[in-house]
Design an enzyme around this catalytic site. Structure first.
Site, PDB file in Angstrom:
ATOM      1  N   LYS A  84      -0.259 -15.981 -25.937  1.00 33.96           N
ATOM      2  CA  LYS A  84      -0.427 -15.955 -27.339  1.00 33.96           C
ATOM      3  C   LYS A  84      -0.968 -17.243 -27.893  1.00 33.96           C
ATOM      4  O   LYS A  84      -1.802 -17.333 -28.418  1.00 33.96           O
ATOM      5  CB  LYS A  84       1.030 -15.518 -27.869  1.00 33.96           C
ATOM      6  CG  LYS A  84       0.885 -15.212 -29.425  1.00 33.96           C
ATOM      7  CD  LYS A  84       2.327 -14.335 -29.854  1.00 33.96           C
ATOM      8  CE  LYS A  84       3.397 -14.890 -29.198  1.00 33.96           C
ATOM      9  NZ  LYS A  84       3.868 -16.307 -29.521  1.00 33.96           N
ATOM     10  N   THR A  86      -2.412 -19.502 -26.023  1.00 30.33           N
ATOM     11  CA  THR A  86      -3.929 -19.487 -25.419  1.00 30.33           C
ATOM     12  C   THR A  86      -5.059 -18.673 -26.266  1.00 30.33           C
ATOM     13  O   THR A  86      -6.059 -19.206 -26.452  1.00 30.33           O
ATOM     14  CB  THR A  86      -4.031 -18.749 -23.838  1.00 30.33           C
ATOM     15  OG1 THR A  86      -2.921 -19.500 -23.002  1.00 30.33           O
ATOM     16  CG2 THR A  86      -5.276 -19.134 -23.281  1.00 30.33           C
ATOM     17  N   ARG A 108       3.094 -24.686 -33.264  1.00 30.82           N
ATOM     18  CA  ARG A 108       4.202 -25.567 -33.053  1.00 30.82           C
ATOM     19  C   ARG A 108       4.226 -26.657 -32.065  1.00 30.82           C
ATOM     20  O   ARG A 108       3.395 -26.371 -31.118  1.00 30.82           O
ATOM     21  CB  ARG A 108       5.507 -24.339 -32.720  1.00 30.82           C
ATOM     22  CG  ARG A 108       5.937 -23.727 -33.934  1.00 30.82           C
ATOM     23  CD  ARG A 108       6.778 -22.427 -33.351  1.00 30.82           C
ATOM     24  NE  ARG A 108       6.346 -21.601 -32.719  1.00 30.82           N
ATOM     25  CZ  ARG A 108       6.991 -21.075 -31.457  1.00 30.82           C
ATOM     26  NH1 ARG A 108       8.219 -20.707 -31.719  1.00 30.82           N
ATOM     27  NH2 ARG A 108       6.174 -20.093 -30.926  1.00 30.82           N
ATOM     28  N   LYS A 119       9.919 -21.738 -19.157  1.00 34.69           N
ATOM     29  CA  LYS A 119       9.010 -21.169 -19.752  1.00 34.69           C
ATOM     30  C   LYS A 119       7.455 -22.073 -19.605  1.00 34.69           C
ATOM     31  O   LYS A 119       6.531 -21.569 -19.557  1.00 34.69           O
ATOM     32  CB  LYS A 119       9.164 -21.218 -21.166  1.00 34.69           C
ATOM     33  CG  LYS A 119       8.095 -20.573 -22.349  1.00 34.69           C
ATOM     34  CD  LYS A 119       8.298 -20.336 -23.428  1.00 34.69           C
ATOM     35  CE  LYS A 119       7.160 -19.632 -24.241  1.00 34.69           C
ATOM     36  NZ  LYS A 119       6.419 -20.732 -24.366  1.00 34.69           N
ATOM     37  N   ALA A 338      11.599 -18.758 -32.047  1.00 35.62           N
ATOM     38  CA  ALA A 338      11.639 -17.471 -32.725  1.00 35.62           C
ATOM     39  C   ALA A 338      12.923 -16.570 -32.479  1.00 35.62           C
ATOM     40  O   ALA A 338      13.089 -15.657 -33.254  1.00 35.62           O
ATOM     41  CB  ALA A 338      10.413 -16.634 -32.474  1.00 35.62           C
ATOM     42  N   PHE A 369       6.908 -15.639 -30.131  1.00 38.92           N
ATOM     43  CA  PHE A 369       7.505 -14.450 -29.258  1.00 38.92           C
ATOM     44  C   PHE A 369       6.829 -13.199 -29.905  1.00 38.92           C
ATOM     45  O   PHE A 369       5.658 -13.333 -30.277  1.00 38.92           O
ATOM     46  CB  PHE A 369       8.977 -14.507 -29.239  1.00 38.92           C
ATOM     47  CG  PHE A 369       9.536 -15.302 -28.428  1.00 38.92           C
ATOM     48  CD1 PHE A 369       9.298 -15.753 -27.020  1.00 38.92           C
ATOM     49  CD2 PHE A 369      10.734 -16.210 -29.038  1.00 38.92           C
ATOM     50  CE1 PHE A 369       9.946 -16.576 -26.259  1.00 38.92           C
ATOM     51  CE2 PHE A 369      11.365 -17.062 -28.225  1.00 38.92           C
ATOM     52  CZ  PHE A 369      10.868 -17.423 -26.870  1.00 38.92           C
ATOM     53  N   PHE A 457      -7.098 -10.551 -17.427  1.00 39.57           N
ATOM     54  CA  PHE A 457      -6.802 -11.318 -16.102  1.00 39.57           C
ATOM     55  C   PHE A 457      -7.834 -10.585 -15.201  1.00 39.57           C
ATOM     56  O   PHE A 457      -8.325  -9.547 -15.409  1.00 39.57           O
ATOM     57  CB  PHE A 457      -5.236 -10.589 -16.005  1.00 39.57           C
ATOM     58  CG  PHE A 457      -4.314 -11.674 -16.446  1.00 39.57           C
ATOM     59  CD1 PHE A 457      -3.450 -12.528 -15.686  1.00 39.57           C
ATOM     60  CD2 PHE A 457      -4.044 -11.551 -17.946  1.00 39.57           C
ATOM     61  CE1 PHE A 457      -2.636 -13.231 -16.148  1.00 39.57           C
ATOM     62  CE2 PHE A 457      -3.123 -12.430 -18.208  1.00 39.57           C
ATOM     63  CZ  PHE A 457      -2.327 -13.287 -17.641  1.00 39.57           C
ATOM     64  N   TRP A 486      -9.285 -17.846 -21.471  1.00 44.42           N
ATOM     65  CA  TRP A 486      -8.590 -18.750 -20.686  1.00 44.42           C
ATOM     66  C   TRP A 486      -9.785 -19.206 -19.663  1.00 44.42           C
ATOM     67  O   TRP A 486      -9.698 -20.469 -19.264  1.00 44.42           O
ATOM     68  CB  TRP A 486      -7.541 -17.937 -19.889  1.00 44.42           C
ATOM     69  CG  TRP A 486      -6.909 -18.690 -18.820  1.00 44.42           C
ATOM     70  CD1 TRP A 486      -5.938 -19.516 -18.862  1.00 44.42           C
ATOM     71  CD2 TRP A 486      -7.137 -18.483 -17.396  1.00 44.42           C
ATOM     72  NE1 TRP A 486      -5.505 -20.033 -17.714  1.00 44.42           N
ATOM     73  CE2 TRP A 486      -6.145 -19.440 -16.798  1.00 44.42           C
ATOM     74  CE3 TRP A 486      -7.790 -17.947 -16.584  1.00 44.42           C
ATOM     75  CZ2 TRP A 486      -6.256 -19.472 -15.432  1.00 44.42           C
ATOM     76  CZ3 TRP A 486      -7.924 -18.022 -15.188  1.00 44.42           C
ATOM     77  CH2 TRP A 486      -7.094 -18.974 -14.602  1.00 44.42           C
TER      78      TRP A 486
END
Length: 637
Positions: A84, A86, A108, A119, A338, A369, A457, A486
């Protein structure tokens, strides 16, 4: 901006995030500032890579229409990751560096808890990230540290006040709170005047107070069982969830309490939801730490500490400007989670970005999230206080994560990834799209236009990507676009950028028909249940005795008009983290409720969600070190 050669080279295979970041020479941040129209007087440099942006720019550009307002959200997250952050960065790069449009990303500040835990950071990844990523993920400009200092000053003030009230008479307390000057005169500080007004005492000379008024003024009479304020630290330390304070010989004043992670502090939420320095001062003073023994809410103004809090936070109110790998500007500000807070970057950062990009530009802001919590709070809390109108919500999904939501095997750290996540499995994708479809439909309940970003991906097949796009469109998405930012940076997200531009225009053509999920006039329970039924799909809500008691007290205290900030697991629509896809027939259990009156919401705590995460067996800090010859950070993702 004058051309600046950053040395950016796209490699295949893509190196680690930190290797990508360190391979690029960032443009001097003053050049980034100038490129978006900031005046030298409107930012303060923090080295060559970061700058604090003054809120005054909003006033200078007040005549200018806001740009397009886009929130990036996602499906319920899985250990496989959805990308998200990214996608937020990749979309901004596509718009700003490839489609000739002014764009600013608003994200953030990451907590060091996840950074050194499980994470990772929040800078994005690959060729769609904020640089330098080690500066972004570690300390930044110190805002989180300021929040920790301010929060813990409140904790010290609470217990100190209770201790002194237990040891002294009214007369002794008053003489120490209002000591005589050398000439014998006494005076109230400005924060004491605030408390006197709250008590209905219209006097400014301490010598004029009656014995009864002195007692009311000096005695907060805090009920320890009602205190909801915890100390904080920016570390995942499960062993501080419950502690006992006051065991020293000089205190002998024991109390059971605990720690939260710093980003769960109400002061973090205040920073994210404030609109000015004056507004922040009021919000900091309105924070309720508990109740008196007679049921009166006790605020930080009552404690006498709110002015000092504002002083500690005066620099933190300014957003920090950085850049992406393609020199697209980024505003980094605030970092509430979140799942245990409202999960969005600051209102002031979005306001600044919307003015700087102009009417045809784009502010791309990220909600934490999944859409059930971060996006819901973006709409019902952040937009309610900001008055801003979003046009588009980008929902990020990956084929791999959808397979897990469709019944794919669990992902276990240290074990090889199951073959189903590397090979075509259309049945799993189709089943998992139920989660994506649920969020698409939720977006439309707010009158906002949904666009699905399928974060690609290398293992995805064309049939899988086509199936996700097809089901998204059938569910009501304006567009569903495959993006490969990405690996390719903004060039990999230009189709997504074009779709977002078109969706924003379509929303504006329809009058930007944004609406809230619930009116504030509903009771606290009605608002909680509206969220549970409409956003999660629950069939009922259950409340513990403690939750019922606190809801009643907050209603009696006059807080029923506030919006709701649900604290629940991010991994499922339910409170069972293992329930993937779209679970049915479940109830939400509210075990506790807190009032974040300064921030401006009521905070039900659901299921087994914790306000301090724990560390895994092998935390991320195992890989982090420093190159002693170059001074470079290594092993940070």
């Amino acid at each position: 901006m004058a051309s600046f050669n950053s040395g950016l080279v796209f490699l295949d295979p893509v190196p680690s995030d930190i290797e990508v970041s360190q391979s690029i020479n960032p443009a001097p941040i003053n050049l980034i500032a100038e490129s978006i129209g900031l005046l030298p007087s409107e930012y303060d440099l923090y080295g060559s890579n970061k700058a604090k942006v003054s809120l005054a720019v909003r006033q200078r550009l007040s005549h200018q229409n806001n740009g397009n307002y886009v929130v990036v959200t996602g499906i319920n997250p899985t250990p496989l990751g959805e990308g998200k952050s990214t996608t937020t960065i990749g979309l901004a790069q596509a718009l700003g560096a490839h489609l000739g449009t002014k764009a600013i990303a608003c994200i953030r500040q990451p907590s060091q808890g996840p950074t050194f835990g499980i994470k990772g950071g929040a800078a994005g990844g690959g060729y769609a990230q904020v640089i330098p990523m080690e500066e972004f993920n570690l300390h930044l400009t110190g805002d989180i540290h300021a929040i920790g200092a301010a929060n813990n000053l409140v904790s010290a003030a609470i217990e100190t006040r209770m201790f002194h009230e237990s040891q002294q008479s009214d007369k002794a307390l008053f003489s120490r709170l209002c000591p005589a000057e050398k000439d014998g005169s006494k005076s109230f500080s400005s924060i004491m005047i605030r408390r006197l007004k709250k008590l209905g005492i219209d006097k400014t000379n301490p010598n004029d107070l009656t014995v009864e008024e002195i007692s009311k003024f000096v005695r907060l009479d805090i009920d320890p069982s009602t205190i909801t304020w915890n100390r904080v630290l920016d570390v995942c330390d499960r062993f501080l969830r419950g502690i006992i304070t006051g065991v020293g010989k000089a205190e002998n004043f024991e109390r059971k309490t605990g720690f939260d992670i710093t980003v769960a502090s109400e002061i973090m939420a205040v920073l994210a939801l404030t609109t000015s320095l004056a507004d922040m001062r009021d919000r900091l003073g309105n924070m309720v730490i508990g109740m008196s023994k007679s049921g009166v809410p006790i605020t930080t103004d009552d404690l006498g500490v709110a002015g000092a809090l504002c002083v500690l936070m005066k620099d933190a109110i300014a957003p920090t400007m950085m850049q992406t790998v393609e020199q697209t500007p980024v505003l980094v500000h605030a970092g509430p989670f979140a799942n245990i807070a409202h999960g969005n970057s600051s209102i002031v950062a979005d306001q600044i970005a919307l003015k700087l990009v102009g009417e045809d530009g784009f502010c791309i802001t990220e909600a934490g999230f999944g859409a059930d919590i971060g996006m819901e709070k973006f709409f019902n809390i952040k937009c309610r206080y900001s008055g801003l109108t979003p046009q588009v919500a980008v929902i990020v999904a990956t084929v791999r994560a959808l397979k897990m939501h469709g019944g794919g095997p669990d992902v276990v750290a240290g074990k090889p990834l199951s073959h189903v996540y590397k090979e075509e499995a259309l049945d799993l994708v189709r089943a998992g799209c139920s989660n994506l479809i649920h969020h698409i439909k939720n977006v439309t309940k707010y009158g906002v236009t949904p666009v699905v970003a399928i974060n690609k991906f290398a293992t995805d097949t064309q049939a899988e990507l086509d199936l996700v796009a097809q089901l998204s469109l059938e569910a009501g998405a304006y567009a569903a676009v495959v993006a490969n930012h990405w690996a390719k940076g903004g060039a990999g997200a230009t189709d997504l950028g074009l779709a977002v531009k078109a969706a924003c225009q379509a929303s504006k053509d329809a009058g930007s028909p944004f609406k809230f999920l619930y009116p504030l006039s509903l009771s606290l329970k009605e608002k909680i249940e509206t969220i549970c039924f409409e956003m999660y799909g629950a069939v009922g809500v259950e409340y513990t005795e403690l939750a019922e008691e606190r809801l009643a007290k907050y209603t009696e205290a006059g807080y029923s008009h506030l919006p709701i900030c649900m604290a629940k697991t991010q991994y499922s629509l339910s409170t069972d983290a293992a329930a993937k896809g779209v679970p049915t027939g479940f109830k939400i259990k509210v075990r506790d409720v807190r009032a974040a009156v300064g921030a401006g919401y009521i905070y039900p705590i659901c299921g087994d969600i914790m306000t301090v995460p724990g560390l895994p067996t092998r935390p991320g800090f195992y890989d982090v070190d420093i190159d002693l010859e170059t001074g470079r950070v290594i092993g940070l993702f």
